[in-house]
Design a protein around this motif. Structure first.
Motif, PDB file in Angstrom:
ATOM      1  N   CYS A   1      -1.333  77.972 162.550  1.00 38.01           N
ATOM      2  CA  CYS A   1      -0.841  77.355 161.307  1.00 38.01           C
ATOM      3  C   CYS A   1      -1.003  75.838 161.371  1.00 38.01           C
ATOM      4  O   CYS A   1      -1.459  75.204 160.408  1.00 38.01           O
ATOM      5  CB  CYS A   1       0.631  77.711 161.086  1.00 38.01           C
ATOM      6  SG  CYS A   1       0.952  79.448 160.745  1.00 38.01           S
TER       7      CYS A   1
ATOM      8  N   ILE B   1      -3.556  73.153 159.035  1.00 40.39           N
ATOM      9  CA  ILE B   1      -3.121  71.998 158.234  1.00 40.39           C
ATOM     10  C   ILE B   1      -3.718  70.708 158.789  1.00 40.39           C
ATOM     11  O   ILE B   1      -4.105  69.809 158.040  1.00 40.39           O
ATOM     12  CB  ILE B   1      -1.574  71.906 158.221  1.00 40.39           C
ATOM     13  CG1 ILE B   1      -0.964  73.184 157.621  1.00 40.39           C
ATOM     14  CG2 ILE B   1      -1.111  70.683 157.437  1.00 40.39           C
ATOM     15  CD1 ILE B   1      -1.396  73.498 156.213  1.00 40.39           C
TER      16      ILE B   1
ATOM     17  N   GLU C   1       4.009  65.289 154.157  1.00 43.97           N
ATOM     18  CA  GLU C   1       3.466  66.124 153.083  1.00 43.97           C
ATOM     19  C   GLU C   1       2.781  67.357 153.666  1.00 43.97           C
ATOM     20  O   GLU C   1       2.959  68.480 153.183  1.00 43.97           O
ATOM     21  CB  GLU C   1       2.464  65.310 152.263  1.00 43.97           C
ATOM     22  CG  GLU C   1       1.858  66.092 151.098  1.00 43.97           C
ATOM     23  CD  GLU C   1       0.773  65.311 150.374  1.00 43.97           C
ATOM     24  OE1 GLU C   1       0.041  65.933 149.592  1.00 43.97           O
ATOM     25  OE2 GLU C   1       0.659  64.085 150.602  1.00 43.97           O
ATOM     26  N   GLU C   2       2.028  67.148 154.742  1.00 46.90           N
ATOM     27  CA  GLU C   2       1.353  68.272 155.400  1.00 46.90           C
ATOM     28  C   GLU C   2       2.365  69.181 156.092  1.00 46.90           C
ATOM     29  O   GLU C   2       2.131  70.389 156.229  1.00 46.90           O
ATOM     30  CB  GLU C   2       0.329  67.743 156.395  1.00 46.90           C
ATOM     31  CG  GLU C   2      -0.876  67.097 155.716  1.00 46.90           C
ATOM     32  CD  GLU C   2      -1.775  66.347 156.693  1.00 46.90           C
ATOM     33  OE1 GLU C   2      -2.991  66.282 156.448  1.00 46.90           O
ATOM     34  OE2 GLU C   2      -1.256  65.807 157.700  1.00 46.90           O
TER      35      GLU C   2
ATOM     36  N   GLY D   1       5.207  70.012 154.822  1.00 41.58           N
ATOM     37  CA  GLY D   1       5.603  70.934 153.753  1.00 41.58           C
ATOM     38  C   GLY D   1       4.574  72.028 153.552  1.00 41.58           C
ATOM     39  O   GLY D   1       4.913  73.197 153.347  1.00 41.58           O
ATOM     40  N   GLN D   2       3.283  71.649 153.633  1.00 39.87           N
ATOM     41  CA  GLN D   2       2.200  72.634 153.503  1.00 39.87           C
ATOM     42  C   GLN D   2       2.235  73.627 154.665  1.00 39.87           C
ATOM     43  O   GLN D   2       1.970  74.825 154.489  1.00 39.87           O
ATOM     44  CB  GLN D   2       0.848  71.929 153.475  1.00 39.87           C
ATOM     45  CG  GLN D   2       0.627  71.046 152.255  1.00 39.87           C
ATOM     46  CD  GLN D   2      -0.624  70.186 152.389  1.00 39.87           C
ATOM     47  OE1 GLN D   2      -1.500  70.440 153.226  1.00 39.87           O
ATOM     48  NE2 GLN D   2      -0.709  69.150 151.575  1.00 39.87           N
TER      49      GLN D   2
ATOM     50  N   GLN E   1       4.933  76.189 154.043  1.00 44.19           N
ATOM     51  CA  GLN E   1       4.511  77.132 152.998  1.00 44.19           C
ATOM     52  C   GLN E   1       3.530  78.158 153.545  1.00 44.19           C
ATOM     53  O   GLN E   1       3.610  79.346 153.215  1.00 44.19           O
ATOM     54  CB  GLN E   1       3.874  76.372 151.838  1.00 44.19           C
ATOM     55  CG  GLN E   1       4.881  75.649 150.971  1.00 44.19           C
ATOM     56  CD  GLN E   1       4.469  75.618 149.517  1.00 44.19           C
ATOM     57  OE1 GLN E   1       3.289  75.665 149.203  1.00 44.19           O
ATOM     58  NE2 GLN E   1       5.434  75.540 148.632  1.00 44.19           N
ATOM     59  N   LEU E   2       2.601  77.696 154.384  1.00 48.50           N
ATOM     60  CA  LEU E   2       1.628  78.608 155.002  1.00 48.50           C
ATOM     61  C   LEU E   2       2.347  79.663 155.837  1.00 48.50           C
ATOM     62  O   LEU E   2       1.932  80.819 155.895  1.00 48.50           O
ATOM     63  CB  LEU E   2       0.644  77.813 155.870  1.00 48.50           C
ATOM     64  CG  LEU E   2      -0.429  78.623 156.622  1.00 48.50           C
ATOM     65  CD1 LEU E   2      -1.315  79.380 155.637  1.00 48.50           C
ATOM     66  CD2 LEU E   2      -1.274  77.704 157.496  1.00 48.50           C
TER      67      LEU E   2
ATOM     68  N   HIS F   1       9.665  78.715 152.050  1.00 40.32           N
ATOM     69  CA  HIS F   1       9.674  77.941 150.804  1.00 40.32           C
ATOM     70  C   HIS F   1      11.010  77.199 150.681  1.00 40.32           C
ATOM     71  O   HIS F   1      12.035  77.813 150.384  1.00 40.32           O
ATOM     72  CB  HIS F   1       9.445  78.863 149.615  1.00 40.32           C
ATOM     73  CG  HIS F   1       8.206  79.700 149.750  1.00 40.32           C
ATOM     74  ND1 HIS F   1       6.941  79.166 149.655  1.00 40.32           N
ATOM     75  CD2 HIS F   1       8.032  81.017 150.016  1.00 40.32           C
ATOM     76  CE1 HIS F   1       6.040  80.108 149.833  1.00 40.32           C
ATOM     77  NE2 HIS F   1       6.673  81.244 150.073  1.00 40.32           N
TER      78      HIS F   1
ATOM     79  N   PRO G   1      -6.731  80.531 156.300  1.00 38.87           N
ATOM     80  CA  PRO G   1      -5.351  80.663 155.795  1.00 38.87           C
ATOM     81  C   PRO G   1      -5.018  82.107 155.430  1.00 38.87           C
ATOM     82  O   PRO G   1      -3.889  82.565 155.663  1.00 38.87           O
ATOM     83  CB  PRO G   1      -5.348  79.755 154.561  1.00 38.87           C
ATOM     84  CG  PRO G   1      -6.417  78.754 154.809  1.00 38.87           C
ATOM     85  CD  PRO G   1      -7.470  79.485 155.579  1.00 38.87           C
TER      86      PRO G   1
END
Length: 471
Positions: A184, A188, A199-200, A202-203, A206-207, A211, A459
């Motif tokens: 994971c 990213i 910011e990444e 948060g990504q 999510q991956l 959430h 992903p």
């Protein structure tokens, strides 16, 4: 030659001037190699009180042709890093200053650990700015006491696995979770810099299927970024990330067991219908034939409903469901058995599952119902999470709560059908407290070593693997 070198140095300085407004830097020519001409840019942070910098960061630039220096052909690498960056393929310019600060922080820490000089010499290399970054007192990590009251269990041994898991299997599963987290992170960290931005971050969550709300995300990232650099390394997020995947692992195991129980109930319902319904249907067909004076093998729907009511085999709700499917049209009674069977079958399954309702499910239903002021069967997701957090009989970790919050189904208005979800939530919570899984969870931080040469997955492959962990 001097003019050519100055042009190249000017090109490099123009490029790195976008990186930082805080650090000083200078660029010098080193040598010519097979890769081209090598230049070195050195960054540091001298101050009036400490004119000798604590440490420096070096970046090596390569220009193939001095007669035509260009950003398109220029490449570079950071010291102690073999990865070659291109101007149009590197970490974001806005992250460069944080990257420089991270390297300086590491060097300063090493310098303090390895220093063998006098106390006076030690004070000479002290840097107040670095002290603020490195040695600011961090709040102690909040200890989370996990609790489940015995009264919510069916029996004393419910949290113990029926089948023994070997030590080898435990280690293999822990390693699998660690490698999955690394996959994971690498997905990213597109540039393989070993760091990601907030910011990444948060990504990344999510991956992994987590959430979080805006404030939850900010709070989590701030807690993980203990060095306060604004960027995260793999080691910063490893404990949180692996526990997140472990919570998903528990969740998938619980849902797998629920599916197996539902299959058993469906099999039992099918067996019950194979005898009882067949006899009832024969009686219904006989009654329909008596009402079918014209022998057209069909009767009006209201007559068919009356016959169903006379049999006293079906509940009012079942008759209502059957008639909603049939509608106002005439009923071909000799082929209506499929409607009857499907309706009764689903109601039988529902009844069998209702009879298996656990103490945990009953407790959660009552606990959630207190939030349902309108008695609609629905509550907001945040109301449900507040109910879970405030419960004195169950205490979960933040990661476990976040995992549940991400899993629980809600509609487009963020409303949860808690009557449907309570059974699943209860099963997942019990898995969180499973003896073997809790012991596995406690050992996760000890097994964060990974093989850096694991092939990178897409992903889609990662998300598919996350769905399957524990199932």
């Amino acid at each position: 030659m001097t003019d050519l070198l100055e042009r190249s140095i000017h090109l490099i300085n123009n490029f790195v001037s976008q990186w930082t407004k805080k650090y000083l830097y200078y660029t010098s020519y080193i040598e010519e190699t097979s890769s081209g001409h090598t230049f070195m840019t050195v960054f540091s942070l001298p101050t009036p009180s400490n004119p000798i910098p604590v440490a420096t960061v070096k970046v090596y630039f390569y220009i193939p042709d001095l007669t035509d220096p260009s950003e398109k052909t220029m490449s570079f690498r950071f010291e102690n890093d073999s990865l070659i960056h291109l101007v149009n393929r590197t970490i974001r310019i806005s992250q460069m200053e944080k990257w420089i600060e991270t390297i300086l922080a590491r060097k300063d820490r090493t310098c303090r650990i390895m220093f063998l000089g006098t106390e006076f010499e030690q004070t000479r290399i002290t840097n107040k700015r670095m002290d603020e970054v490195l040695y600011e007192k961090q709040p102690e990590q909040e200890k989370e006491n996990l609790v489940i009251q015995p009264e919510l269990l069916e029996h004393d041994q419910e949290l113990v696995n029926q089948f023994t898991i070997t030590e080898e299997e435990k280690i293999r599963e822990i390693k699998m979770l660690t490698e999955l987290l690394y996959q994971c992170f690498r997905q990213i960290d597109k540039d393989d810099m070993g760091v990601i931005s907030y910011e990444e971050g948060g990504q990344l969550f999510q991956l992994m299927g987590l959430h979080l709300g805006k404030h939850q995300l900010e709070d989590t990232l701030n807690r993980l970024d203990v060095s306060r650099t604004g960027i995260l390394q793999f080691k910063d997020i490893s404990s949180f990330g692996i526990e997140t995947l472990h919570s998903i692992y528990c969740q998938n195991q619980a849902l797998k067991e629920l599916r197996e129980k539902e299959e058993e109930s469906r099999f039992e319902a099918q067996w019950m219908l194979s005898t009882d319904l067949r006899n009832v249907y024969k009686k219904i067909v006989e009654q329909c034939k008596l009402k079918d004076e014209d022998e057209i093998h069909s009767i009006p729907s209201n007559v068919f409903q009356q016959i169903l009511e006379e049999q006293q085999f079906f509940t009012e709700d079942e008759i209502k469901q059957i008639m909603e499917i049939i509608g106002d049209k005439v009923v071909e009674y000799e082929i209506s058995d499929k409607v009857l069977e499907e309706t009764i079958f689903e109601n039988l399954v529902k009844g069998l599952l209702e009879a298996q309702k656990s103490k945990m499910e009953v407790f959660l239903l009552e606990h959630f119902r207190r939030q349902d002021k309108e008695n609609s069967g629905f509550i907001k997701i945040n109301e449900l999470m507040i109910a879970l957090k405030s419960c004195d009989k169950i205490k979960l970790s933040k990661v476990q709560l976040y995992s549940l919050q991400s899993y629980i189904k809600r509609n487009d208005k963020d409303l949860v059908n808690y009557k449907q979800e309570a059974r699943k939530i209860g099963a997942i919570i019990k898995k969180f407290f499973n003896v073997d899984l809790m012991e596995q969870r406690s050992r996760l931080p000890q097994h964060t070593k990974i093989d850096a040469f694991i092939p990178l997955k897409t992903p889609e492959q990662i998300q598919e693997q996350i769905k399957k962990v524990g199932s």
